[in-house]
Design an enzyme around this catalytic site. Structure first.
Site, PDB file in Angstrom:
ATOM      1  N   LYS A  78       0.861  -1.188   0.000  1.00 56.56           N
ATOM      2  CA  LYS A  78       0.000   0.000   0.000  1.00 56.56           C
ATOM      3  C   LYS A  78       0.891   1.229   0.000  1.00 56.56           C
ATOM      4  CE  LYS A  78      -4.554   0.595   0.327  1.00 56.56           C
ATOM      5  NZ  LYS A  78      -5.608  -0.261  -0.191  1.00 56.56           N
ATOM      6  N   GLY A 174     -25.558   1.972   1.876  1.00 57.95           N
ATOM      7  CA  GLY A 174     -24.618   2.646   0.983  1.00 57.95           C
ATOM      8  C   GLY A 174     -24.836   2.281  -0.467  1.00 57.95           C
ATOM      9  N   GLY A 176     -23.298   3.635  -3.296  1.00 59.85           N
ATOM     10  CA  GLY A 176     -22.270   4.296  -4.094  1.00 59.85           C
ATOM     11  C   GLY A 176     -21.933   3.465  -5.312  1.00 59.85           C
ATOM     12  N   ASN A 177     -20.691   3.575  -5.764  1.00 54.67           N
ATOM     13  CA  ASN A 177     -20.265   2.859  -6.977  1.00 54.67           C
ATOM     14  C   ASN A 177     -20.540   1.368  -6.891  1.00 54.67           C
ATOM     15  OD1 ASN A 177     -19.279   5.127  -8.322  1.00 54.67           O
ATOM     16  ND2 ASN A 177     -17.402   5.076  -7.125  1.00 54.67           N
ATOM     17  N   VAL A 178     -20.218   0.766  -5.749  1.00 54.47           N
ATOM     18  CA  VAL A 178     -20.411  -0.677  -5.610  1.00 54.47           C
ATOM     19  C   VAL A 178     -21.856  -0.982  -5.195  1.00 54.47           C
ATOM     20  CG1 VAL A 178     -19.659  -2.776  -4.430  1.00 54.47           C
ATOM     21  CG2 VAL A 178     -17.981  -1.000  -4.956  1.00 54.47           C
ATOM     22  N   TYR A 180     -24.723   0.521  -5.524  1.00 52.13           N
ATOM     23  CA  TYR A 180     -25.810   0.653  -6.491  1.00 52.13           C
ATOM     24  C   TYR A 180     -25.747  -0.453  -7.549  1.00 52.13           C
ATOM     25  CZ  TYR A 180     -29.742   2.727  -8.763  1.00 52.13           C
ATOM     26  OH  TYR A 180     -31.011   2.910  -9.257  1.00 52.13           O
TER      27      TYR A 180
HETATM   28  P1  NAD Z   1     -18.616   5.183  -2.686  1.00 50.02           P
HETATM   29  O1  NAD Z   1     -17.934   6.310  -1.991  1.00 50.02           O
HETATM   30  O2  NAD Z   1     -18.875   5.266  -4.140  1.00 50.02           O
HETATM   31  O3  NAD Z   1     -20.010   4.868  -1.970  1.00 50.02           O
HETATM   32  C1  NAD Z   1     -20.206   4.788  -0.608  1.00 50.02           C
HETATM   33  C2  NAD Z   1     -21.649   5.162  -0.336  1.00 50.02           C
HETATM   34  O4  NAD Z   1     -21.965   4.855   1.006  1.00 50.02           O
HETATM   35  C3  NAD Z   1     -21.912   6.657  -0.532  1.00 50.02           C
HETATM   36  O5  NAD Z   1     -23.045   6.823  -1.360  1.00 50.02           O
HETATM   37  C4  NAD Z   1     -22.156   7.161   0.893  1.00 50.02           C
HETATM   38  O6  NAD Z   1     -23.062   8.242   0.935  1.00 50.02           O
HETATM   39  C5  NAD Z   1     -22.721   5.912   1.555  1.00 50.02           C
HETATM   40  N1  NAD Z   1     -22.579   5.865   3.006  1.00 50.02           N
HETATM   41  C6  NAD Z   1     -21.472   6.087   3.745  1.00 50.02           C
HETATM   42  N2  NAD Z   1     -21.744   5.926   5.053  1.00 50.02           N
HETATM   43  C7  NAD Z   1     -23.045   5.560   5.143  1.00 50.02           C
HETATM   44  C8  NAD Z   1     -23.909   5.267   6.226  1.00 50.02           C
HETATM   45  N3  NAD Z   1     -23.486   5.286   7.484  1.00 50.02           N
HETATM   46  N4  NAD Z   1     -25.186   4.941   5.947  1.00 50.02           N
HETATM   47  C9  NAD Z   1     -25.621   4.911   4.671  1.00 50.02           C
HETATM   48  N5  NAD Z   1     -24.852   5.203   3.619  1.00 50.02           N
HETATM   49  C10 NAD Z   1     -23.570   5.526   3.836  1.00 50.02           C
HETATM   50  O7  NAD Z   1     -17.727   3.897  -2.340  1.00 50.02           O
HETATM   51  P2  NAD Z   1     -17.673   2.509  -3.128  1.00 50.02           P
HETATM   52  O8  NAD Z   1     -16.576   2.574  -4.127  1.00 50.02           O
HETATM   53  O9  NAD Z   1     -19.048   2.141  -3.557  1.00 50.02           O
HETATM   54  O10 NAD Z   1     -17.177   1.536  -1.978  1.00 50.02           O
HETATM   55  C11 NAD Z   1     -18.052   1.135  -0.934  1.00 50.02           C
HETATM   56  C12 NAD Z   1     -17.312   0.324   0.105  1.00 50.02           C
HETATM   57  O11 NAD Z   1     -16.717  -0.824  -0.511  1.00 50.02           O
HETATM   58  C13 NAD Z   1     -16.146   1.077   0.770  1.00 50.02           C
HETATM   59  O12 NAD Z   1     -16.008   0.614   2.097  1.00 50.02           O
HETATM   60  C14 NAD Z   1     -14.939   0.607  -0.036  1.00 50.02           C
HETATM   61  O13 NAD Z   1     -13.733   0.699   0.723  1.00 50.02           O
HETATM   62  C15 NAD Z   1     -15.316  -0.826  -0.304  1.00 50.02           C
HETATM   63  N6  NAD Z   1     -14.671  -1.397  -1.494  1.00 50.02           N
HETATM   64  C16 NAD Z   1     -14.823  -0.787  -2.698  1.00 50.02           C
HETATM   65  C17 NAD Z   1     -14.207  -1.328  -3.818  1.00 50.02           C
HETATM   66  C18 NAD Z   1     -14.385  -0.713  -5.190  1.00 50.02           C
HETATM   67  O14 NAD Z   1     -14.031  -1.362  -6.190  1.00 50.02           O
HETATM   68  N7  NAD Z   1     -14.934   0.503  -5.292  1.00 50.02           N
HETATM   69  C19 NAD Z   1     -13.425  -2.488  -3.693  1.00 50.02           C
HETATM   70  C20 NAD Z   1     -13.306  -3.107  -2.438  1.00 50.02           C
HETATM   71  C21 NAD Z   1     -13.936  -2.534  -1.340  1.00 50.02           C
END
Ligand code: NAD
Length: 339
Positions: A78, A174, A176-178, A180
């Site tokens: 990292k 949540g 977000g990207n994942v 939804y």
């Molecule tokens: P993102 O920032 O796109 O989405 C996160 C969403 O969660 C946001 O819409 C935010 O408003 C919401 N949120 C945060 N706290 C909340 C709460 N207490 N209650 C309700 N909603 C809440 O992030 P992402 O890329 O979708 O990633 C989501 C999680 O998955 C993170 O923990 C990330 O570390 C993990 N992750 C992501 C990936 C990836 O490929 N993007 C890979 C491995 C792990």
């Protein structure tokens, strides 16, 4: 410092400064037994150097475990860049970071993480080929969601006796990207969705497009459901929240869901099956690692099936040994990393 590294079983720690661009960066290589270390680069304002070191050590270790269980020929590492209060030229700072990575001769491969974007990765790529998730390579999130979806099926099979998601109640925290993308797949498979997000617009979109039921943020963890899928921030599973859960299983994308390792035993004691976060959310890592090796999308999608296979193996051991799946996953990872 050496004691800190020994405790974390870290292989090496590298520091770089570049006064011209304001770069202050640390790269941690945790374990490279299975291949070169791969892990994201964070760009965040840290209170002090010690907090940045603690963060990079903890995260590098997590990447070794994740890559090992995902069946990748990749080690764990990292990077953190301490975000300055003011930066004159962001592109130049990331280019300087690219030159730093190049000095490690491929022992560390970087990727997008908190605070960094694919455009930053493009700047890094001007000076080293040891970088993934550039704009040309694309967003790994859809692959993370695909992996979590497959993991939810494996979890449903182990806990509820069927991987048919039709009519299953899944609560997603949540969108977000994942989150939804996962909601879309679950909806297509006939699951009933209960959703919350700090951003009301995301909830509304899921209500309109996927027929999801909105739930207040503070109520989601305690909502009765079959599967709870944390897809927001980490640390959601604490002694307090676990005592309030009314689900059969927890299977979601968020990193570091357990506030501490012993919380997995609380879940076990309550009969709630926990899909270890770093196993079920490895789809994005699989995507960037294999894409970097020039693998086709077909090969990458095929490798994603490792996630459900690995989860099924973990659940099997956990049931036989009456241990939490999180402890079983750690034990398998440590066997692969240390023999
Ligand atoms: P993102 O920032 O796109 O989405 C996160 C969403 O969660 C946001 O819409 C935010 O408003 C919401 N949120 C945060 N706290 C909340 C709460 N207490 N209650 C309700 N909603 C809440 O992030 P992402 O890329 O979708 O990633 C989501 C999680 O998955 C993170 O923990 C990330 O570390 C993990 N992750 C992501 C990936 C990836 O490929 N993007 C890979 C491995 C792990």
């Amino acid at each position: 410092m050496f004691a800190l590294m020994e405790t974390a079983r870290l292989e090496s720690l590298h520091f770089a400064v570049d006064p011209l661009t304001g770069l202050q960066a640390i790269i941690a290589i945790h374990n490279s037994r299975l291949g070169p270390a791969l892990g994201g680069c964070r760009y965040l304002p840290y209170a002090d150097t010690r907090s940045a070191i603690d963060d990079v050590l903890r995260l590098a270790k997590g990447m070794s475990y994740k890559a090992a269980l995902a069946g990748l020929q990749q080690g764990g590492g990292k990077a953190v860049i301490i975000r300055p209060a003011h930066v004159e030229n962001r592109g130049a700072l990331f280019e300087a970071f690219g030159r730093f990575i190049e000095t490690l001769n491929g022992h560390y491969i970087t990727a997008m993480d908190s605070g960094t974007s694919s455009v930053d990765m493009d700047c890094i790529a001007q000076h080293t080929q040891h970088v993934t998730s550039t704009t040309a390579e694309g967003d790994p999130s859809p692959h993370t969601a695909m992996g979590v979806f497959a993991g939810i099926r494996a979890t449903a099979l182990a806990r509820l006796g069927s991987d048919n998601l039709e009519g299953l109640r899944v609560a997603i925290q949540g969108l977000g990207n994942v989150g939804y993308a996962l909601a879309e797949q679950l909806h297509a498979a006939g699951a009933e969705l209960l959703v919350s997000d700090l951003d009301h617009n995301r909830v509304q979109r899921a209500v309109v497009q996927l027929g999801a039921r909105p739930v207040a943020n503070e109520a989601l963890l305690a909502i009765p459901c079959d599967i709870l899928a944390p897809c927001g921030l980490g640390g959601v599973l604490s002694a307090t929240t676990v005592s309030q859960l009314r689900c059969s299983a927890v299977a979601g994308a968020a990193n570091n869901q357990l506030a501490s390792a012993d919380i997995s035993d609380n879940l076990q004691a309550r009969g709630i099956l926990y899909a270890p976060d770093y196993v079920i959310n490895a789809g994005g890592l699989i995507y960037v690692a294999l894409k970097h090796r020039g693998k086709s999308l077909v090969a990458i999608t095929a490798h994603l099936t490792q996630i459900s296979r690995r989860l099924t193996e973990i659940f099997g051991h956990a049931q036989a040994d009456k241990r939490s799946p999180a402890r079983v996953a750690d034990a398998i990872a440590e066997r692969l990393l240390y023999g």
